[in-house]
Design a protein around this motif. Structure first.
Motif, short mmCIF file in Angstrom:
data_model
loop_
_atom_site.label_atom_id
_atom_site.label_comp_id
_atom_site.label_asym_id
_atom_site.label_seq_id
_atom_site.Cartn_x
_atom_site.Cartn_y
_atom_site.Cartn_z
N LYS A 42 10.39 -31.89 0.06
CA LYS A 42 11.25 -31.24 -0.94
C LYS A 42 12.33 -30.39 -0.26
N GLY A 43 13.32 -29.97 -1.06
CA GLY A 43 14.33 -29.07 -0.53
C GLY A 43 13.80 -27.64 -0.48
N PRO A 44 14.36 -26.81 0.41
CA PRO A 44 13.93 -25.41 0.50
C PRO A 44 14.18 -24.67 -0.82
N LEU A 87 10.66 -20.88 5.84
CA LEU A 87 11.83 -20.95 6.72
C LEU A 87 12.62 -19.65 6.65
N PHE A 101 18.94 -21.86 10.85
CA PHE A 101 17.52 -21.82 10.50
C PHE A 101 16.64 -21.76 11.73
N GLY A 102 15.45 -21.16 11.55
CA GLY A 102 14.37 -21.33 12.49
C GLY A 102 13.61 -22.60 12.16
N ALA A 103 12.63 -22.91 13.00
CA ALA A 103 11.86 -24.15 12.82
C ALA A 103 10.81 -24.03 11.72
N TYR B 35 23.25 -30.19 5.12
CA TYR B 35 22.36 -29.96 6.25
C TYR B 35 21.55 -31.23 6.52
N GLN B 37 17.85 -32.36 8.13
CA GLN B 37 16.56 -31.84 8.55
C GLN B 37 15.68 -32.97 9.09
N GLY B 40 9.73 -31.67 11.10
CA GLY B 40 9.19 -30.64 11.98
C GLY B 40 10.19 -29.60 12.44
N GLN B 41 11.45 -29.74 12.01
CA GLN B 41 12.49 -28.78 12.40
C GLN B 41 13.11 -28.14 11.17
N GLY B 42 13.84 -27.06 11.40
CA GLY B 42 14.60 -26.45 10.32
C GLY B 42 15.88 -27.23 10.07
N PRO B 43 16.48 -27.05 8.91
CA PRO B 43 17.75 -27.73 8.60
C PRO B 43 18.85 -27.35 9.58
N GLN B 44 19.69 -28.33 9.93
CA GLN B 44 20.84 -28.14 10.82
C GLN B 44 22.12 -28.30 10.01
N PHE B 45 23.02 -27.34 10.15
CA PHE B 45 24.28 -27.32 9.39
C PHE B 45 25.20 -28.45 9.82
N LEU B 88 16.00 -35.99 6.43
CA LEU B 88 16.19 -35.51 5.06
C LEU B 88 17.55 -34.81 5.03
N LEU B 90 20.13 -32.54 3.09
CA LEU B 90 20.08 -31.51 2.07
C LEU B 90 21.47 -31.02 1.72
N PHE B 106 19.29 -24.99 -2.61
CA PHE B 106 19.21 -26.36 -2.12
C PHE B 106 18.78 -27.35 -3.19
N GLY B 107 19.27 -28.57 -3.02
CA GLY B 107 18.81 -29.68 -3.83
C GLY B 107 17.54 -30.26 -3.25
N PRO B 108 17.02 -31.32 -3.90
CA PRO B 108 15.76 -31.93 -3.46
C PRO B 108 15.90 -32.77 -2.19
N ARG B 111 16.22 -38.69 1.36
CA ARG B 111 15.49 -39.15 2.55
C ARG B 111 16.13 -40.44 3.03
#
Lengths: 111, 115
Positions: A42-44, A87, A101-103, B35, B37, B40-45, B88, B90, B106-108, B111
């Motif tokens: 899902k999205g954050p 997050l 963002f962090g991980a 973004y 994602q 296992g990682q955070g979203p990247q801009f 994913l 976003l 954020f949206g859903p 994928r």
């Protein structure tokens, strides 16, 4: 460059066992620090924004605090439905829209 | 109130193909950010658009492009897909009006799987 480090990577809690998540950050100037909750696939989901050191925000069993170098997300008496990845992200003063963002910290709460 | 919507939900593409992802922001929001994602990682801009102009770009190759339409919806385009583009994607919207906060919603997500 803005950097965000979250710890621990994963946390397993018994229902009712309170704990804290850490978010350490470096940013030249802070517009805001944000906490999100993310369920698998899902999205954050937005939780909190903190703007200045000393600020605190609360929502149900969650409480976020901010210092000049780190933020904590305290989970009080967690329930299984609090299981998610949390997050942390910062927005620097040199950007209007780039969240760094962090991980994330993956939290599992067992009954 | 409708939140951020994204389409499609899932997408499977072959290496070398092109893909277009779509996003509609929250009503009244004029800024859209994209973004990526990886698991296992955070979203990247990737990009930010405000009032139909690009206001920020992350460290992504030129194969990635985006645009914002007069109704503030947005498209993200990726050309010459690589296996490493599987992620994913976003979309987030924010108000950015004077005096408003900087919160992004954020949206859903979409994928994308590249085979």
């Amino acid at each position: 460059e803005d950097q965000v480090t979250q710890s621990p990577e994963a946390l397993r809690l018994q229902e009712g066992e309170s704990s804290s998540l850490n978010c350490s950050y470096t940013v030249s100037g802070l517009r805001g620090l944000f906490w999100y909750r993310q369920d698998p696939g899902k999205g954050p989901e937005f939780l909190f924004t903190l703007y200045s050191a000393g600020e605190e925000k609360e929502k149900e069993r969650l409480k976020a605090t901010l210092t000049k170098k780190e933020s904590f997300l305290h989970i009080t008496a967690p329930k299984p439905e609090d299981s998610a990845t949390y997050l942390c992200a910062v927005l620097g003063t040199d950007s209007w829209g780039k969240l760094q963002f962090g991980a994330g910290t993956q939290v599992v709460v067992t009954p | 109130d409708a939140g951020v919507t994204q389409s499609p939900t899932h997408l499977i593409k072959t290496r070398g193909q092109h893909v277009t992802l779509r996003c509609s922001p929250i009503s009244g929001h004029k800024s859209v950010s994209w973004y990526q994602q990886v698991l296992g990682q955070g979203p990247q801009f990737i990009f930010q658009y405000y009032e139909k102009e690009e206001r920020g770009r992350g460290n992504f190759p030129d194969r990635f492009s985006a645009r914002q339409f007069p109704n503030y919806s947005s498209e993200l385009n990726v050309n010459a897909l690589l296996l490493g583009d599987s992620a994913l994607y976003l979309c987030a919207s924010s108000s950015l009006l004077a005096g408003a906060n900087y919160e992004q919603y954020f949206g859903p997500g979409t994928r994308l799987t590249v085979t």
